[in-house]
Design an enzyme around this catalytic site. Structure first.
Site, PDB file in Angstrom:
ATOM      1  N   LYS A  69       0.713  -1.646  -0.352  1.00 28.21           N
ATOM      2  CA  LYS A  69       0.036  -0.195  -0.090  1.00 28.21           C
ATOM      3  C   LYS A  69       0.738   1.320   0.043  1.00 28.21           C
ATOM      4  O   LYS A  69       1.658   1.255   0.531  1.00 28.21           O
ATOM      5  CB  LYS A  69      -1.025  -0.197   1.206  1.00 28.21           C
ATOM      6  CG  LYS A  69      -1.885   1.465   0.967  1.00 28.21           C
ATOM      7  CD  LYS A  69      -3.350   0.820   2.729  1.00 28.21           C
ATOM      8  CE  LYS A  69      -3.704   2.019   2.342  1.00 28.21           C
ATOM      9  NZ  LYS A  69      -4.720   1.741   3.757  1.00 28.21           N
ATOM     10  N   SER A  93      -9.248   1.113   3.017  1.00 32.92           N
ATOM     11  CA  SER A  93      -8.681   2.373   1.726  1.00 32.92           C
ATOM     12  C   SER A  93      -7.480   1.259   1.428  1.00 32.92           C
ATOM     13  O   SER A  93      -7.188   1.976   0.233  1.00 32.92           O
ATOM     14  CB  SER A  93      -8.188   3.398   2.565  1.00 32.92           C
ATOM     15  OG  SER A  93      -6.901   2.883   4.163  1.00 32.92           O
ATOM     16  N   SER A  98      -9.186  -0.900   7.097  1.00 33.86           N
ATOM     17  CA  SER A  98      -8.550  -0.307   5.821  1.00 33.86           C
ATOM     18  C   SER A  98      -8.574  -2.025   5.058  1.00 33.86           C
ATOM     19  O   SER A  98      -7.425  -2.039   3.888  1.00 33.86           O
ATOM     20  CB  SER A  98      -7.261   0.488   5.617  1.00 33.86           C
ATOM     21  OG  SER A  98      -8.484   1.718   6.195  1.00 33.86           O
TER      22      SER A  98
HETATM   23  N1  GLN Z   1     -12.888   3.611   6.292  1.00 32.39           N
HETATM   24  C1  GLN Z   1     -11.938   4.196   7.930  1.00 32.39           C
HETATM   25  C2  GLN Z   1     -11.435   5.657   7.529  1.00 32.39           C
HETATM   26  O1  GLN Z   1     -12.303   5.880   7.043  1.00 32.39           O
HETATM   27  C3  GLN Z   1     -10.770   3.646   7.992  1.00 32.39           C
HETATM   28  C4  GLN Z   1      -9.946   3.082   6.714  1.00 32.39           C
HETATM   29  C5  GLN Z   1      -8.446   3.238   7.441  1.00 32.39           C
HETATM   30  O2  GLN Z   1      -7.512   2.007   8.321  1.00 32.39           O
HETATM   31  N2  GLN Z   1      -7.216   3.991   7.128  1.00 32.39           N
HETATM   32  O3  GLN Z   1     -11.189   6.005   8.649  1.00 32.39           O
END
Ligand code: GLN
Length: 454
Positions: free
Chosen positions: A72, A147, A171
């Protein structure tokens, strides 16, 4: 195809000489060439000749030697552009490696490239990116989840053997669930965060994404452990997870806090057949999970993103997306004098209550089973255009980050033609138990073997 094998099967083939890392790398690159234009997974792909040279020089010292993976773009990589999917960092070339990158290089794994994501980890659909949305390989009119969306799709679409994602509030698990792969959110501190671009430092975690649980266990035993460069990394000993996957589920108690949907009901039947006992448990604070998370995470990100002032590195702050600006504004507000007690402090109090909920539940059961997400992969545009819906999609994932506990997401069926997954959550440092349960489940089911026809 070699990319359908598990890591240990492929490692065996390398050692017997029937397949070489160069062969597998070529298979990855072929799939990337064919399908990346459709799916939009990579922000940065390493040079082909450089990769092939690396593959030819592999020394087979660990089971990950010669195994191609993707990262990532939330981790810094020496001499390789690192963007966090934001124009703020579109020209940033770090001069050091994140610990997870160094450990994987030392183990002989081959980094193919850096994958697309929601900028700074802000999102659950990989649409909040300055590099265009990532598409779901099972249905390109849908999102991949986020994400760590690009990372999940790269594994699902056989462009790499595994991926390293990042999970602050789901994410790793959300895109794993929506793309039909397995992913682990580790206990806070299990893996060093050194070199991870910070989203919300008390919630961030580094973890593996792969086709199956056995692969995850192999990766985790190589990347976990204390790191003097991350004071929050834990000295707790790292088990050899992959050697310890067998378990009779007879003495295992699985708690269910929610009425399960059909796919999870079927999964529970399998787990019961394996010997587990299923029982109801309650997590009364679950209804406050999203508001608690969406005060804590923006507060921390508003502070972490303060360093991007356009002077020391990167571009100026006007390059933040609307979604990221919203979070910076909410966080700054929640931390400001006069509002701190009403918002940030309240959220911290709720955090303690959520931890207590889990402690109480784990007195009754060994692990908790929950869905990954309330829906299957959404259509492109659906979440990014509706900020509240976007937040609510995280409902079942954020409590584990708030409590610092691990959670394993694995596929358990299909709905509307796309994958669904479930989570197995456990107490802190129960990764070994989660792997055992997940692995036993994957011994008697084939959902993790399904692959998209792109
Ligand atoms: N969807 C969550 C957010 O937008 C989690 C994102 C993540 O785990 N980086 O904060």
């Amino acid at each position: 195809m070699n990319l359908d094998l598990s890591i240990s099967e492929l490692a065996k083939k390398y050692r017997s000489g029937v397949v070489t890392p160069e062969d597998v790398l070529n298979e990855c690159l072929e799939n990337i060439e064919k399908n990346n234009p459709k799916l939009n997974i990579f922000i940065t792909l390493r040079d082909r000749q450089e990769l092939l040279a690396e593959a030819r020089n592999v020394k087979f010292e660990t089971l990950l030697s010669g195994i191609p993976y993707v990262l990532k773009d939330a981790y810094v990589t020496k001499d390789i552009r690192t963007t966090s999917a934001s124009n703020v960092l579109n020209n940033y070339i770090p001069d050091y490696d994140a610990t997870v990158v160094k450990k994987l290089r030392d183990a002989g794994a081959i980094l193919i490239g850096k994958t697309n994501m929601d900028a700074w980890g802000h999102g659950g659909s990989s649409e909040n990116t300055d590099f265009g949305p990532v598409k779901n390989p099972w249905d390109v009119s849908r999102v991949a989840g986020g994400s760590s969306g690009g990372a999940a799709v790269a594994v699902s679409a056989r462009m790499a053997m595994f991926a390293i994602g990042e999970d602050t509030g789901g994410s790793i698990r959300n895109p794993a669930g929506w793309c039909g792969i397995s992913g682990l959110k580790v206990t806070y501190g299990r893996v060093s965060r050194y070199g991870a671009i910070a989203y919300a430092s008390s919630l961030d975690s580094v973890g593996p994404m792969a086709k199956n649980v056995e692969d995850l266990s192999l990766i985790l035993e190589l990347i976990a452990g204390q790191d003097k460069l991350d004071a929050t990394s834990s000295p707790t000993e790292v088990p050899v997870y992959s050697k310890n996957l067998n378990l009779d589920l007879k003495n295992i108690k699985i708690g269910i806090p929610l009425e399960p949907d059909q796919a999870i009901k079927d999964a529970l039947v399998k787990l019961k057949e394996l010997g587990a006992e299923i029982m109801e448990v309650s997590l009364p604070m679950l209804k406050y999970a999203v508001p608690t998370y969406y005060l804590l995470a923006p507060s921390e990100t508003s502070s972490n993103l303060g360093r991007y002032d356009g002077i020391r590195f990167g571009q100026d702050r006007s390059n933040f997306t609307q979604e990221s600006m919203r979070r910076i504004i909410i966080g700054t507000y929640a931390l400001s004098a006069g509002y701190y007690d009403a918002y940030y402090k309240k959220a911290q109090q709720a955090r303690t209550k959520i931890i207590e909920d889990y402690n109480t539940a784990f007195e009754k059961c060994d692990v908790i089973v929950m869905p990954v997400a309330p829906t299957v992969a959404t259509k492109l545009g659906e979440l990014i255009s509706d900020p509240v819906k976007n937040m609510l999609a995280d409902l079942y994932m954020v409590t584990t980050n708030i409590a610092g506990i691990p959670s394993l997401a694995i596929p358990c069926g299909f709905e509307e033609g796309v994958p669904v997954g479930f989570q197995i959550q456990g107490p802190m440092f129960s990764e070994e138990l989660l792997f055992k349960i997940g692995h036993q489940y994957q011994q008697v089911t084939d959902w993790h073997k399904a692959k998209p026809n792109i």
